[in-house]
Motif scaffolding. Structure first.
Motif, PDB file in Angstrom:
ATOM      1  N   UNK A   1     101.865  12.503  32.498  1.00  0.00           N
ATOM      2  CA  UNK A   1     100.154  12.945  32.329  1.00  0.00           C
ATOM      3  C   UNK A   1      99.756  12.648  31.651  1.00  0.00           C
ATOM      4  N   UNK A   2      98.289  11.857  31.646  1.00  0.00           N
ATOM      5  CA  UNK A   2      97.608  11.364  30.407  1.00  0.00           C
ATOM      6  C   UNK A   2      96.459  12.071  30.121  1.00  0.00           C
ATOM      7  N   UNK A   3      96.207  11.622  29.242  1.00  0.00           N
ATOM      8  CA  UNK A   3      95.920  12.405  28.439  1.00  0.00           C
ATOM      9  C   UNK A   3      94.658  11.653  27.128  1.00  0.00           C
ATOM     10  N   UNK A   4      93.215  11.876  27.283  1.00  0.00           N
ATOM     11  CA  UNK A   4      92.168  10.995  26.634  1.00  0.00           C
ATOM     12  C   UNK A   4      92.606  11.224  25.084  1.00  0.00           C
ATOM     13  N   UNK A   5      92.193  10.516  24.220  1.00  0.00           N
ATOM     14  CA  UNK A   5      92.268  10.247  22.825  1.00  0.00           C
ATOM     15  C   UNK A   5      91.312   9.797  21.965  1.00  0.00           C
ATOM     16  N   UNK A   6      90.684  11.244  21.299  1.00  0.00           N
ATOM     17  CA  UNK A   6      89.567  10.986  20.624  1.00  0.00           C
ATOM     18  C   UNK A   6      89.518  10.191  19.472  1.00  0.00           C
ATOM     19  N   UNK A   7      88.594  10.005  18.828  1.00  0.00           N
ATOM     20  CA  UNK A   7      88.304   9.393  17.311  1.00  0.00           C
ATOM     21  C   UNK A   7      87.799  10.385  16.332  1.00  0.00           C
ATOM     22  N   UNK A   8      87.465   9.921  15.301  1.00  0.00           N
ATOM     23  CA  UNK A   8      87.414  11.523  14.169  1.00  0.00           C
ATOM     24  C   UNK A   8      85.323  11.718  14.973  1.00  0.00           C
ATOM     25  N   UNK A   9      84.720  10.605  14.999  1.00  0.00           N
ATOM     26  CA  UNK A   9      83.779  10.425  15.487  1.00  0.00           C
ATOM     27  C   UNK A   9      83.510  10.817  17.218  1.00  0.00           C
TER      28      UNK A   9
ATOM     29  N   UNK B   1      93.521   6.180  26.318  1.00  0.00           N
ATOM     30  CA  UNK B   1      93.947   7.151  26.985  1.00  0.00           C
ATOM     31  C   UNK B   1      95.189   7.499  26.249  1.00  0.00           C
ATOM     32  N   UNK B   2      96.861   8.122  26.890  1.00  0.00           N
ATOM     33  CA  UNK B   2      98.122   7.507  26.659  1.00  0.00           C
ATOM     34  C   UNK B   2      99.002   8.637  27.479  1.00  0.00           C
ATOM     35  N   UNK B   3     100.293   7.846  27.921  1.00  0.00           N
ATOM     36  CA  UNK B   3     101.089   8.567  29.016  1.00  0.00           C
ATOM     37  C   UNK B   3     101.731   9.372  28.345  1.00  0.00           C
ATOM     38  N   UNK B   4     101.439  10.554  28.289  1.00  0.00           N
ATOM     39  CA  UNK B   4     103.074  12.060  28.096  1.00  0.00           C
ATOM     40  C   UNK B   4     103.592  12.400  28.447  1.00  0.00           C
ATOM     41  N   UNK B   5     105.045  12.535  28.355  1.00  0.00           N
ATOM     42  CA  UNK B   5     106.558  12.568  29.489  1.00  0.00           C
ATOM     43  C   UNK B   5     106.465  14.065  29.961  1.00  0.00           C
ATOM     44  N   UNK B   6     106.317  14.258  30.975  1.00  0.00           N
ATOM     45  CA  UNK B   6     106.047  16.103  31.877  1.00  0.00           C
ATOM     46  C   UNK B   6     106.670  16.979  31.442  1.00  0.00           C
ATOM     47  N   UNK B   7     108.157  16.397  31.088  1.00  0.00           N
ATOM     48  CA  UNK B   7     109.013  17.400  30.735  1.00  0.00           C
ATOM     49  C   UNK B   7     108.679  18.264  29.848  1.00  0.00           C
ATOM     50  N   UNK B   8     108.160  16.746  28.481  1.00  0.00           N
ATOM     51  CA  UNK B   8     108.171  17.894  27.339  1.00  0.00           C
ATOM     52  C   UNK B   8     106.472  18.818  27.366  1.00  0.00           C
ATOM     53  N   UNK B   9     105.517  18.070  27.657  1.00  0.00           N
ATOM     54  CA  UNK B   9     104.317  18.272  27.270  1.00  0.00           C
ATOM     55  C   UNK B   9     103.938  19.128  29.040  1.00  0.00           C
ATOM     56  N   UNK B  10     104.519  19.234  29.887  1.00  0.00           N
ATOM     57  CA  UNK B  10     103.763  19.284  31.446  1.00  0.00           C
ATOM     58  C   UNK B  10     104.756  21.243  31.485  1.00  0.00           C
ATOM     59  N   UNK B  11     103.583  21.822  30.840  1.00  0.00           N
ATOM     60  CA  UNK B  11     104.287  23.892  30.991  1.00  0.00           C
ATOM     61  C   UNK B  11     103.151  24.058  31.581  1.00  0.00           C
ATOM     62  N   UNK B  12     103.906  24.936  32.734  1.00  0.00           N
ATOM     63  CA  UNK B  12     102.650  24.996  33.633  1.00  0.00           C
ATOM     64  C   UNK B  12     102.257  26.839  33.346  1.00  0.00           C
TER      65      UNK B  12
END
Length: 86
Positions: free
Chosen positions: A1-9, A15-26
């Motif tokens: 799962x690919x997530x876009x990363x934003x700064x405080x501004x 982007x960062x790649x997150x593990x679907x086993x942890x963050x891929x909840x349905x």
């Protein structure tokens, strides 16, 4: 799962790649989400509340009954914590 990363501004920082086993909840359990939100809001409070002490009650400190002869227990002042309003 690919997530876009934003700064405080609010600019794109990549982007960062997150593990679907942890963050891929349905399905999000609303009862757990509500419990966590309430916990976070309660932890945000300052916690400066207090109860009045015996010396801060607006009552007299005079002994309100006789020591003997009343048939009840011996008490000092009505501002003691054992009494309602004390």
């Amino acid at each position: 799962m690919k997530i876009e990363v934003k700064t405080l501004a609010a600019k794109d920082a990549g982007a960062i790649d997150l593990d679907d086993a942890v963050f891929g909840i349905e399905e999000v359990r609303s009862d757990l989400l509500q419990r966590v939100v309430k916990w976070q809001l309660a932890a945000r409070q300052q916690g400066t509340h207090k109860t009045l002490g015996r010396s801060e009650i607006a009552r007299t400190k005079k002994k309100f009954g006789r020591q003997k002869g009343s048939g009840g227990a011996r008490h000092g002042a009505r501002s003691a914590p054992i009494f309602v309003g004390g």
